[in-house]
Design a protein around this motif. Structure first.
Motif, PDB file in Angstrom:
ATOM      1  N   ARG A 105       0.835  -1.207   0.000  1.00 51.31           N
ATOM      2  CA  ARG A 105       0.000   0.000   0.000  1.00 51.31           C
ATOM      3  C   ARG A 105       0.870   1.256   0.000  1.00 51.31           C
ATOM      4  NH1 ARG A 105      -3.361   3.002   4.078  1.00 51.31           N
ATOM      5  NH2 ARG A 105      -5.080   3.796   2.835  1.00 51.31           N
ATOM      6  N   GLY A 106       1.936   1.246   0.787  1.00 49.42           N
ATOM      7  CA  GLY A 106       2.845   2.385   0.811  1.00 49.42           C
ATOM      8  C   GLY A 106       3.549   2.582  -0.519  1.00 49.42           C
ATOM      9  N   LEU A 107       3.954   1.490  -1.165  1.00 44.92           N
ATOM     10  CA  LEU A 107       4.604   1.605  -2.470  1.00 44.92           C
ATOM     11  C   LEU A 107       3.647   2.134  -3.528  1.00 44.92           C
ATOM     12  CD1 LEU A 107       6.747  -1.641  -2.562  1.00 44.92           C
ATOM     13  CD2 LEU A 107       7.573   0.704  -2.438  1.00 44.92           C
ATOM     14  N   VAL A 108       2.409   1.670  -3.513  1.00 42.32           N
ATOM     15  CA  VAL A 108       1.424   2.151  -4.485  1.00 42.32           C
ATOM     16  C   VAL A 108       1.138   3.629  -4.257  1.00 42.32           C
ATOM     17  CG1 VAL A 108      -0.995   1.945  -5.209  1.00 42.32           C
ATOM     18  CG2 VAL A 108       0.402  -0.095  -4.924  1.00 42.32           C
ATOM     19  N   ARG A 109       0.987   4.036  -3.013  1.00 44.08           N
ATOM     20  CA  ARG A 109       0.751   5.462  -2.724  1.00 44.08           C
ATOM     21  C   ARG A 109       1.936   6.307  -3.144  1.00 44.08           C
ATOM     22  NH1 ARG A 109      -2.594   7.027   2.461  1.00 44.08           N
ATOM     23  NH2 ARG A 109      -2.044   8.993   1.505  1.00 44.08           N
ATOM     24  N   PHE A 110       3.150   5.816  -2.900  1.00 43.40           N
ATOM     25  CA  PHE A 110       4.341   6.552  -3.302  1.00 43.40           C
ATOM     26  C   PHE A 110       4.404   6.677  -4.820  1.00 43.40           C
ATOM     27  CE2 PHE A 110       8.831   6.805  -4.501  1.00 43.40           C
ATOM     28  CZ  PHE A 110       9.177   7.962  -3.824  1.00 43.40           C
ATOM     29  N   HIS A 112       1.875   6.636  -6.973  1.00 42.15           N
ATOM     30  CA  HIS A 112       0.850   7.576  -7.426  1.00 42.15           C
ATOM     31  C   HIS A 112       1.199   9.023  -7.061  1.00 42.15           C
ATOM     32  CE1 HIS A 112      -2.011   4.866  -9.189  1.00 42.15           C
ATOM     33  NE2 HIS A 112      -1.957   4.084  -8.125  1.00 42.15           N
ATOM     34  N   ALA A 113       1.855   9.208  -5.937  1.00 42.76           N
ATOM     35  CA  ALA A 113       2.223  10.565  -5.517  1.00 42.76           C
ATOM     36  C   ALA A 113       3.350  11.146  -6.358  1.00 42.76           C
ATOM     37  CB  ALA A 113       2.617  10.567  -4.044  1.00 42.76           C
ATOM     38  N   THR A 114       4.228  10.311  -6.897  1.00 48.53           N
ATOM     39  CA  THR A 114       5.410  10.823  -7.585  1.00 48.53           C
ATOM     40  C   THR A 114       5.467  10.511  -9.076  1.00 48.53           C
ATOM     41  OG1 THR A 114       6.676   8.834  -7.039  1.00 48.53           O
ATOM     42  CG2 THR A 114       6.801  10.689  -5.489  1.00 48.53           C
ATOM     43  N   SER A 115       4.521   9.754  -9.599  1.00 43.36           N
ATOM     44  CA  SER A 115       4.626   9.308 -10.998  1.00 43.36           C
ATOM     45  C   SER A 115       4.622  10.473 -11.983  1.00 43.36           C
ATOM     46  CB  SER A 115       3.513   8.324 -11.328  1.00 43.36           C
ATOM     47  OG  SER A 115       2.254   8.943 -11.218  1.00 43.36           O
ATOM     48  N   TRP A 124       7.788   3.245 -13.774  1.00 40.90           N
ATOM     49  CA  TRP A 124       7.017   2.007 -13.668  1.00 40.90           C
ATOM     50  C   TRP A 124       7.883   0.757 -13.537  1.00 40.90           C
ATOM     51  CZ3 TRP A 124       2.648   0.494 -11.979  1.00 40.90           C
ATOM     52  CH2 TRP A 124       2.153  -0.763 -12.303  1.00 40.90           C
ATOM     53  N   PRO A 125       8.921   0.550 -14.381  1.00 40.03           N
ATOM     54  CA  PRO A 125       9.748  -0.658 -14.205  1.00 40.03           C
ATOM     55  C   PRO A 125      10.466  -0.694 -12.859  1.00 40.03           C
ATOM     56  CG  PRO A 125      10.167   0.333 -16.355  1.00 40.03           C
ATOM     57  CD  PRO A 125       9.299   1.279 -15.589  1.00 40.03           C
ATOM     58  N   LYS A 126      10.911   0.441 -12.376  1.00 39.64           N
ATOM     59  CA  LYS A 126      11.589   0.488 -11.079  1.00 39.64           C
ATOM     60  C   LYS A 126      10.610   0.163  -9.952  1.00 39.64           C
ATOM     61  CE  LYS A 126      14.217   3.892 -13.397  1.00 39.64           C
ATOM     62  NZ  LYS A 126      13.639   3.764 -14.709  1.00 39.64           N
TER      63      LYS A 126
END
Length: 141
Positions: A105-110, A112-115, A124-126
């Motif tokens: 959840r933290g990775l997905v939020r991060f 979305h916040a920085t993409s 995306w690959p990273k």
């Protein structure tokens, strides 16, 4: 929020220091320890990033502890069935799954916040590589 410039220098702000002059009576931001204006959006962004960091770091702390707990409990208890509720392995698995959920959840939020800010380097690959590392540590025995 307006800024008056006289002779190339900004006028004093409400604190008496250099910087923008606050003319709005309903000032919603805050002033940091250096006397700079911090917008509500900046406060929210920092809170989201702090939460993402907390979610990732709890996994870094809990995963080795649950792995050690699993090893010790396997030496002390022999489960009669897979994830027997009378042995600690079930509860260690629940804690591990909760930790992985919050890390994802933290990775997905991060992401979305920085993409949008990191679109130039194609994150995306990273992001998928980091998710793969977290996912594979769960299935590793």
């Amino acid at each position: 929020l307006t800024e008056s410039v006289v002779g190339g220098n900004a006028t004093n702000n409400n604190n008496g220091g250099p910087g923008p002059q606050m003319t709005s009576p309903n000032f919603e931001g805050s002033i940091d320890e250096h006397g700079n204006y911090v917008s509500p959006a900046r406060i929210k962004a920092e809170a989201v990033l702090d939460q993402c960091q907390l979610y990732a770091m709890q996994f870094v702390l809990l995963r080795p502890l649950t792995a050690i707990g699993w090893l010790v409990s396997n030496q002390l208890y022999t489960p009669k069935q897979f994830l027997d509720p009378t042995t600690p392995q079930l509860y260690i698995t629940i804690v591990t799954n909760g930790s992985i959920f919050f890390a994802f959840r933290g990775l997905v939020r991060f992401y979305h916040a920085t993409s949008s800010n990191l679109a130039w380097c194609n994150p995306w690959p990273k992001f998928m590589c980091i998710k793969g590392v977290v996912f594979m540590t769960f299935w590793q025995k």
